[in-house]
Every structure is written in C-alpha cells, then in structure tokens.
Design a protein around this motif. Structure first.
Motif, short mmCIF file in Angstrom:
data_model
loop_
_atom_site.label_atom_id
_atom_site.label_comp_id
_atom_site.label_asym_id
_atom_site.label_seq_id
_atom_site.Cartn_x
_atom_site.Cartn_y
_atom_site.Cartn_z
N GLY A 164 0.80 -1.21 0.00
CA GLY A 164 0.00 0.00 0.00
C GLY A 164 0.84 1.26 0.00
N ALA A 165 0.17 2.41 0.16
CA ALA A 165 0.86 3.70 0.18
C ALA A 165 1.72 3.80 1.42
N GLU A 166 2.94 4.25 1.23
CA GLU A 166 3.87 4.33 2.35
C GLU A 166 3.65 5.62 3.13
N PRO A 167 3.28 5.53 4.42
CA PRO A 167 3.06 6.75 5.20
C PRO A 167 4.36 7.52 5.37
N SER A 168 4.21 8.84 5.56
CA SER A 168 5.39 9.65 5.82
C SER A 168 5.99 9.25 7.15
N CYS A 169 7.30 9.29 7.24
CA CYS A 169 8.00 8.87 8.45
C CYS A 169 9.04 9.92 8.81
N PRO A 170 8.69 10.87 9.67
CA PRO A 170 9.63 11.92 10.01
C PRO A 170 10.78 11.39 10.86
N GLY A 171 11.90 12.09 10.77
CA GLY A 171 13.04 11.71 11.60
C GLY A 171 13.88 10.61 10.99
N PRO A 172 15.02 10.32 11.61
CA PRO A 172 15.93 9.28 11.11
C PRO A 172 15.29 7.90 11.15
N VAL A 173 15.67 7.06 10.18
CA VAL A 173 15.25 5.66 10.16
C VAL A 173 16.49 4.80 9.95
N GLN A 174 16.44 3.57 10.43
CA GLN A 174 17.56 2.65 10.29
C GLN A 174 17.04 1.22 10.34
N VAL A 175 17.63 0.35 9.52
CA VAL A 175 17.27 -1.06 9.49
C VAL A 175 18.55 -1.87 9.62
N THR A 176 18.61 -2.77 10.61
CA THR A 176 19.79 -3.60 10.83
C THR A 176 19.34 -5.01 11.18
N GLN A 177 19.71 -6.00 10.36
CA GLN A 177 19.36 -7.39 10.66
C GLN A 177 20.31 -7.93 11.73
N LEU A 178 19.74 -8.49 12.81
CA LEU A 178 20.55 -9.00 13.91
C LEU A 178 20.85 -10.49 13.76
N ASP A 179 19.87 -11.26 13.31
CA ASP A 179 20.06 -12.69 13.08
C ASP A 179 19.03 -13.14 12.05
N VAL A 198 14.65 11.11 23.64
CA VAL A 198 15.50 12.02 22.88
C VAL A 198 15.35 11.68 21.39
N ALA A 199 15.77 12.62 20.53
CA ALA A 199 15.66 12.43 19.09
C ALA A 199 16.83 11.58 18.61
N VAL A 200 16.66 10.25 18.65
CA VAL A 200 17.72 9.32 18.30
C VAL A 200 18.03 9.42 16.80
N GLU A 201 19.34 9.46 16.48
CA GLU A 201 19.78 9.58 15.09
C GLU A 201 20.34 8.28 14.54
N ALA A 202 20.90 7.41 15.42
CA ALA A 202 21.46 6.14 14.98
C ALA A 202 21.52 5.20 16.16
N VAL A 203 21.48 3.89 15.90
CA VAL A 203 21.50 2.90 16.97
C VAL A 203 22.45 1.77 16.60
N ALA A 204 22.90 1.05 17.63
CA ALA A 204 23.74 -0.13 17.44
C ALA A 204 23.46 -1.10 18.58
N LEU A 205 23.58 -2.39 18.30
CA LEU A 205 23.39 -3.41 19.32
C LEU A 205 24.77 -3.90 19.76
N VAL A 206 25.07 -3.76 21.06
CA VAL A 206 26.36 -4.15 21.61
C VAL A 206 26.13 -4.97 22.87
N ARG A 207 26.56 -6.22 22.86
CA ARG A 207 26.49 -7.11 24.02
C ARG A 207 25.10 -7.11 24.67
N GLY A 208 24.09 -7.29 23.85
CA GLY A 208 22.73 -7.40 24.37
C GLY A 208 22.08 -6.09 24.77
N CYS A 209 22.71 -4.97 24.46
CA CYS A 209 22.16 -3.66 24.78
C CYS A 209 22.07 -2.80 23.52
N VAL A 210 21.05 -1.96 23.47
CA VAL A 210 20.89 -1.01 22.38
C VAL A 210 21.55 0.30 22.79
#
Length: 375
Positions: free
Chosen positions: A256-271, A305-317
């Motif tokens: 379907g139509a993709e809704p607008s998504c303000p702010g940063p987005v990120q996709v990271t496959q973990l497993d 807070v306005a998160v800009e990027a994320v990473a998974l390290v030792r079971g923590c975001v």
C-alpha cells in the motif's frame, strides 16, 4: 547518503601525515564527558570530513587499523602506534567503505563509483611515497595486474552500498544503489574479489533513506530494503519495502501507500529471525515480516530524545542523539547507562564491527573533531 558537492575537496599532499596526540589524562583542559566505560579516544583534533569507517588488521604485523573514508580521501590510523597518525591511502573523495580480508571496497570519486582496492597495495604504496627523494608515483612502476585500485564495471553513479552474509551458506553479498537500479555482487574467495551476479533496473526513492540487505532463511540471495514505515497494527508494527533479488518476476514488495515517516530511520538485521528498526523515536525489534520479535518482554524501546542512529552491543541497544548516548537493555528497555553533554555534538560514524564515534564542540560547527572507538 547526501549528494556530493561538485567542487573538489582540498587535499593534503600525498606525503603528508596528520598527527594529533591523544591526551593521557584530562588535566583540567578540554572536557571529555564521553570517555569512560563506553568509548576510548583514538584521535584528538581530526581535520577530515569523515563519511565512513571500517577496520582492518595487517596480516604481517597484526596491527589493528581504523580506515576512514572522507571528503579528502581514504586514510588509515594504526591503533598500535603510540602517536596517533592518519596516513593517506587513496586520494579521492569517498562516501562508503567495507573491508573483507585484505580487500577494501569503496564508493569513491567526484562521480561516485564502486572501487576495489588492495589494502596491502595501498599501504605499501603510501609507505613508498613517504620516502624522501621519490618523485615518480609508485603505481606507475607496477605491472598492470598489480594495480592497487580498480573500478567495478557498470557502477558509475553509485549512491551507496550495503553488505550481508548468509549464515547458512557462508556467502558474502554486496549490493549497490545506482541511479536507476541495483547491482548484487558475491564474494569469491579463490579470486579475492566481488563478482556481479544480478542487475535490476528499478527507480529507487530519492532521497534513499534506507538501503540494507535482509537475508531470509532458505533463500539463495538476500532482499534489499529500500524503505520502512509504521505498520497498520501492534501485530505488525513495521512495513518493509523490499526488492526480492531471488526472482525475475513479482520481485518488488510494497504494502500500500507508504506513510510519511519523520526523523531518522535505520534497518539492521541482527540474526536470521530478528531485525532492529529505528522508527518514530523508538527502536522496534521485529521479524522479517514486520511482526514483533518473539520471546521479548519489550520488543519496542521508546526514547525520550531524538535518536539519530543505533547499534546493538552485548545485548544492549546504544542510541546516539545530538548530545549524547543512551544504553538500554534489549527485552526490558531498562536504562543501563547514559552519556549526556550539551557542550558536544555526537555522531555515530559506523555501527558495523567496531563502533566509531565522532564528537565536536556544539558552538563550533567547523571545529576539528575527536574520534572514539568502542571500549
């Protein structure tokens, strides 16, 4: 990746080394609120406009190197040396990097294109150019088969790239975003190179806010995610917009139509079953179908807070925003640790393998930066 300026960057001479001391202690001088258990400073006062990073271990010396891609070129920092020194490896604007073995892949050039570099070749060439009395560029003396940097055919205008490894087959894949399509390359170990296996013509979104490979169990090739949006219900909180690289027909999936998504987005496959998605100031842990990940008490981790990027390290975001870092436990969303300082701006340069963090004084946008790696 933002559009590149058409003006060539100001470049240091090829023989120039950029040296900056890393202070042993604070000594009451420049505040260092972001040092501690999370990060270790590796360079103080970096003049480069860094766009990408990767890591490499020299096979003979076993010295760990931090490779920096920047508007000014590609530089290496030997983390074993007592004095922090940046050495120029490649003299061209670079926006993306990835190392595999002793091969460095980059998106480089005034008109961006995918390149393959021999890291050992670049390293030795840099050393030769630093010797006094050398006036002929060393690469001109090498046989053609030993050229250290080569263009990947049919990748002119490459906007960015992404990589993934299929855990079932062990195959490494690299996908490039072109002006009007994508190319998929596969790593062939005997030849020590990426080779083209697929080419798809398709107009990609502009700006391209998401470009990541997703590996589905049982599929030979990965899919490439070119967009993400909020889902229709709590049972499906995320919609992925993907291109299935396994098929020649009906390979584009779009719900379907993709809704607008303000702010940063990120996709990271973990497993093989879980994907981390930054969306709407929260981190969502979902399946490849966009449903909440199974077995987690809190598959949605909201942030204040306005998160800009994320990473998974030792079971923590680890969530990075303009003035700090928040660390939250996966599964419970409990706040474990926080760094916060309005005097500094924080920018995550790399979330793959070794995390690399850049900081600058908030009131000096053009000031030299400090570089840190995950402690």
């Amino acid at each position: 990746m933002g559009p590149c300026s058409e003006d060539p960057p100001l470049l240091p001479p090829k023989t120039e080394k950029i040296r900056r001391a890393v202070p042993a202690d604070n000594g009451g001088g420049t505040p260092r609120p972001h040092e501690g258990s999370l990060f270790r400073k590796v360079f103080d006062g970096c003049p480069l406009r860094v766009t990408a990073t990767t890591t490499w271990t020299h096979p003979s010396t076993q010295d760990p190197h931090l490779i920096l891609g920047a508007e000014e070129g590609i530089f290496t920092l030997n983390q074993s040396e007592p004095e922090a020194t940046l050495e120029l490896l490649y003299h061209s604007r670079t926006s993306w990097l990835y190392s595999i073995g002793n091969v460095l892949m980059s998106v480089s050039g005034k008109t961006p294109q995918l390149y393959s570099h021999s890291l050992l070749g670049l390293y030795e060439q840099s050393r030769r150019e630093q010797r006094p009395g050398v006036h002929i560029s060393p690469h001109r003396l090498l046989p053609r088969k030993n050229v250290t940097s080569t263009k990947i055919p049919d990748t002119k205008g490459c906007r960015t790239c992404c990589v993934a490894r299929n855990g079932q087959t062990g195959c490494h894949y690299l996908c490039g975003a072109l002006d009007a399509g994508v190319v998929l390359l596969q790593w062939y170990q005997p030849l020590q190179k990426f080779m083209l296996v697929k080419h798809f013509d398709f107009p990609l979104p502009s700006p391209l806010r998401v470009f990541e490979l997703l590996v589905t169990p049982g599929e030979e090739f990965p899919s490439v995610c070119i967009g993400v949006a909020p889902g229709p219900s709590p049972a499906r909180p995320v919609l992925f917009r993907t291109i299935n690289l396994n098929s020649l027909t009906s390979w584009f999936t779009h719900a379907g139509a993709e809704p607008s998504c303000p702010g940063p987005v990120q996709v990271t496959q973990l497993d093989s079953e879980t994907v981390l998605v930054l969306l709407d100031r929260s981190v969502k842990l979902v399946t490849l179908q966009g449903a909440p990940a199974r077995g987690l008490v809190a598959p949605d981790i909201p942030f204040d807070v306005a998160v800009e990027a994320v990473a998974l390290v030792r079971g923590c975001v680890q969530a990075f925003w303009r003035h700090g870092v928040q660390v939250r436990q996966v599964g419970s969303a409990q706040l474990i640790e926080e760094l916060r300082d309005q005097r500094w701006t924080f920018r995550l340069l790399s979330s793959h393998s070794t995390l690399v963090l850049e900081t600058r004084p908030t009131d000096e946008a053009n000031a030299y930066s400090n570089l840190y790696v995950q402690a």
